[in-house]
Each structure stands twice: as C-alpha cells, then as structure tokens.
Scaffold this motif. Structure first.
Motif, PDB file in Angstrom:
ATOM      1  N   ASP A   2       0.782  -1.268  -0.175  1.00 13.93           N
ATOM      2  CA  ASP A   2      -0.145  -0.597  -0.106  1.00 13.93           C
ATOM      3  C   ASP A   2       1.079   1.200  -0.027  1.00 13.93           C
ATOM      4  N   SER A   3       2.303   0.978   0.284  1.00 10.11           N
ATOM      5  CA  SER A   3       3.120   2.578  -0.280  1.00 10.11           C
ATOM      6  C   SER A   3       2.926   2.519  -1.051  1.00 10.11           C
ATOM      7  N   ALA A   4       3.350   1.842  -2.025  1.00 10.26           N
ATOM      8  CA  ALA A   4       3.747   1.746  -3.965  1.00 10.26           C
ATOM      9  C   ALA A   4       2.513   2.405  -4.687  1.00 10.26           C
ATOM     10  N   ALA A   5       3.388   3.473  -4.454  1.00 10.50           N
ATOM     11  CA  ALA A   5       1.810   5.013  -5.206  1.00 10.50           C
ATOM     12  C   ALA A   5       2.543   5.763  -5.762  1.00 10.50           C
ATOM     13  N   ASP A   6       2.392   6.329  -6.468  1.00 15.17           N
ATOM     14  CA  ASP A   6       2.145   7.906  -7.135  1.00 15.17           C
ATOM     15  C   ASP A   6       2.297   9.012  -6.629  1.00 15.17           C
ATOM     16  N   LEU A   7       0.750   9.475  -5.950  1.00 14.16           N
ATOM     17  CA  LEU A   7       0.625   9.764  -4.961  1.00 14.16           C
ATOM     18  C   LEU A   7       0.190   9.803  -3.704  1.00 14.16           C
ATOM     19  N   LEU A   8       0.369  10.545  -3.404  1.00 17.98           N
ATOM     20  CA  LEU A   8       0.331  10.477  -1.607  1.00 17.98           C
ATOM     21  C   LEU A   8      -0.947  11.675  -1.262  1.00 17.98           C
ATOM     22  N   PRO A   9      -1.762  11.808  -1.505  1.00 19.81           N
ATOM     23  CA  PRO A   9      -2.597  13.163  -0.602  1.00 19.81           C
ATOM     24  C   PRO A   9      -3.055  12.996   1.006  1.00 19.81           C
ATOM     25  N   LEU A  10      -2.880  12.083   1.220  1.00 17.19           N
ATOM     26  CA  LEU A  10      -3.551  11.917   2.726  1.00 17.19           C
ATOM     27  C   LEU A  10      -1.838  12.051   4.164  1.00 17.19           C
ATOM     28  N   ALA A  11      -0.836  12.136   3.574  1.00 12.99           N
ATOM     29  CA  ALA A  11       0.436  12.037   3.847  1.00 12.99           C
ATOM     30  C   ALA A  11       0.713  12.950   5.053  1.00 12.99           C
ATOM     31  N   ASP A  12       0.113  13.380   4.560  1.00 14.25           N
ATOM     32  CA  ASP A  12       0.560  14.551   5.585  1.00 14.25           C
ATOM     33  C   ASP A  12      -0.450  14.880   6.867  1.00 14.25           C
ATOM     34  N   LEU A  13      -2.220  14.113   6.511  1.00 16.71           N
ATOM     35  CA  LEU A  13      -3.195  14.723   7.056  1.00 16.71           C
ATOM     36  C   LEU A  13      -3.045  13.067   8.876  1.00 16.71           C
ATOM     37  N   LEU A  14      -3.289  14.157   9.728  1.00 11.37           N
ATOM     38  CA  LEU A  14      -2.993  13.613  11.227  1.00 11.37           C
ATOM     39  C   LEU A  14      -5.165  12.466  10.900  1.00 11.37           C
ATOM     40  N   LYS A  15      -4.733  11.515  12.137  1.00  7.75           N
ATOM     41  CA  LYS A  15      -6.736  10.621  11.629  1.00  7.75           C
ATOM     42  C   LYS A  15      -7.715  11.774  12.000  1.00  7.75           C
ATOM     43  N   GLY A  16      -7.306  12.404  13.181  1.00  8.32           N
ATOM     44  CA  GLY A  16      -8.264  13.508  12.658  1.00  8.32           C
ATOM     45  C   GLY A  16      -8.878  14.283  12.037  1.00  8.32           C
ATOM     46  N   GLU A  17      -8.056  14.488  11.006  1.00  6.27           N
ATOM     47  CA  GLU A  17      -8.033  15.580   9.750  1.00  6.27           C
ATOM     48  C   GLU A  17      -8.512  14.058   8.843  1.00  6.27           C
ATOM     49  N   VAL A  18      -8.364  13.495   8.632  1.00  6.79           N
ATOM     50  CA  VAL A  18      -8.953  12.936   8.161  1.00  6.79           C
ATOM     51  C   VAL A  18     -10.146  12.343   8.335  1.00  6.79           C
ATOM     52  N   ARG A  19     -10.658  12.403   9.282  1.00  3.94           N
ATOM     53  CA  ARG A  19     -12.239  11.559   9.622  1.00  3.94           C
ATOM     54  C   ARG A  19     -12.769  13.058   9.405  1.00  3.94           C
TER      55      ARG A  19
END
Length: 245
Positions: free
Chosen positions: A152-169
């Motif tokens: 799951d770490s293999a990707a071209d883009l990681l749009p949530l990589a700077d978001l805390l879990k609370g921010e994702v929620r």
C-alpha cells in the motif's frame, strides 16, 4: 483539538494538488483501492470531485470480511464513485500455495502478500487507462511504518500523507462519507478481528497528539519512537551501492 486543520480548506487544497500532479504527469485521473475504510473513502471522494469519471476505484477482496466489501460499495453508492471489482482470492491462494512449498507458511509475509497483489492490480489498471496510482496512507501510518513496503506504500501520489487521522475524519465528514465508515474501527483486513490500533498498541488519538504537539505519556512516546526507528528503512529510498574502487 486545535491542531486539526479546517476540513474544507484541506479538501480543496488536495483536489487542486491532485489535478496539478496528474496534469504534470500527462495522465487523466487516478486509480485507488477502495477497502471499505475511511482513508480510501476520502481519497476516492476527492478523486471523484477532481476528475469526475476519469478514475478507477477498485474493490479487491482477498479472503476479506464480506462487510468490508459491503462498506466499499456503500461509499461508492453514496458518493457516486465508479467502482469495479477484482477478486484476488484465487491468485493469492495459488501464489501462497507455491510459497508454502519452500517454507513460507504463515504470518506477516503471507499477510503482506495481499497488499502487494492489490498494488500490482492497481498499477495494471492505471497503466492501461493513463491513470496515476493514489495511495491512502495518512501521517500516523507513515510515521510509524504501519504500511506494507512495496504494497500500500507503492503509489504515484500520497494525498493524505500529511493528514492526522483526526483530519482524515474531519475531511470525510465534510465530503459526505457515510457515518458508518467514519466510525468504523480502522483495519488492514489481513486477518479476522485485526485492527490498526490493536496491532500497534496505540490509539490514533495518541498518535495525532504526539505528532502534532510532541506531547504524550512516556510509554506512548517510547512506543511511537520505537516504531519510527524500526521502520525507517520503509521511508527511505532504496540504497544504491556506489563502489569506491
């Protein structure tokens, strides 16, 4: 929690960021695995807003809990996300059977095989349709190494990589992700009853607070830093040997 950024502002920024990077690559949209969890729901929802139908959301069951697929379909239906199914169970069984012949019998090696088969499937679809593969890992997962290397770490883009879990929620609620998905216990779905927090021995609230402020109970701090140290190889580029002879 004052360290949770404005959900609407974050969502809008990520949408623009996705468009810019996809255009820069000469692609038309993104491919994402839809697991039934909140992270993939948020990425798929942002992709739908950014690219319309120019995206692929793949549900990829592999000895999975049927409720996870049902939750993925719930997200797709609620947010009008184009969704396709690729069943990896038979492929996994065949490969796992061959690996068992040489002594790979159980444990993380076979569990992580599921994530790597999903990655290969996403890249096959993305290449065929001029899409970029979008990962779904958030800041807490990346900081602690809670992901499968070259899975799951293999990707071209990681749009949530700077978001805390609370921010994702918070972004999930802003985007209209169903409440059931927002409240669902996060899990990689590798085995029955597995949860992220149970496996890590940490809650996402503890992780968010420490990553945002540096504040944590001593035992929590040490557990997080130990996971960070032990997973450093996952975040670094592959070392290249340059002989000095």
């Amino acid at each position: 929690m004052t360290y949770i950024r404005d959900a609407a502002g974050v969502a809008g920024f990520i949408e623009r960021w996705l468009r810019e990077h996809v255009a820069e690559a000469g692609a038309v949209g993104i491919a994402v695995g839809l697991s039934g969890g909140i992270d993939s729901a948020v990425v798929a929802a942002l992709a739908r807003r950014a690219f319309g139908q120019d995206m692929a959301a793949l549900v990829m069951p592999c000895h999975s809990d049927p409720s996870d697929e049902a939750d993925a379909r719930l997200v797709a239906d609620a947010l009008d996300i184009p969704c396709e199914r690729v069943d990896l169970t038979a492929v996994y069984d065949a490969l796992a059977s061959e690996l068992r012949k040489i002594g790979v019998l159980q444990g993380p090696a076979l569990s992580n095989l599921k994530a790597r088969l999903r990655m290969a499937s996403l890249y096959a679809v993305a290449q065929a349709r001029s899409l970029l593969v979008c990962g779904t890992s958030n800041r807490a997962e990346i900081a602690t190494g809670y992901f499968t290397k070259f899975g799951d770490s293999a990707a071209d883009l990681l749009p949530l990589a700077d978001l805390l879990k609370g921010e994702v929620r918070a972004v999930a609620a802003h985007l209209g992700v169903p409440e059931r998905i927002i409240r669902k216990a996060p899990t990689a779905g590798f085995w029955a009853g597995q949860t992220d927090e149970g496996e890590m021995g940490l809650t996402y609230d503890e992780l968010d607070r420490y990553l945002a402020t540096g504040d944590a109970a001593p035992e929590v701090r040490e557990r997080i830093e130990a996971r960070r140290r032990n997973s450093e190889h996952k975040r670094r580029p592959v070392p290249i040997c340059v002989p000095e002879v």
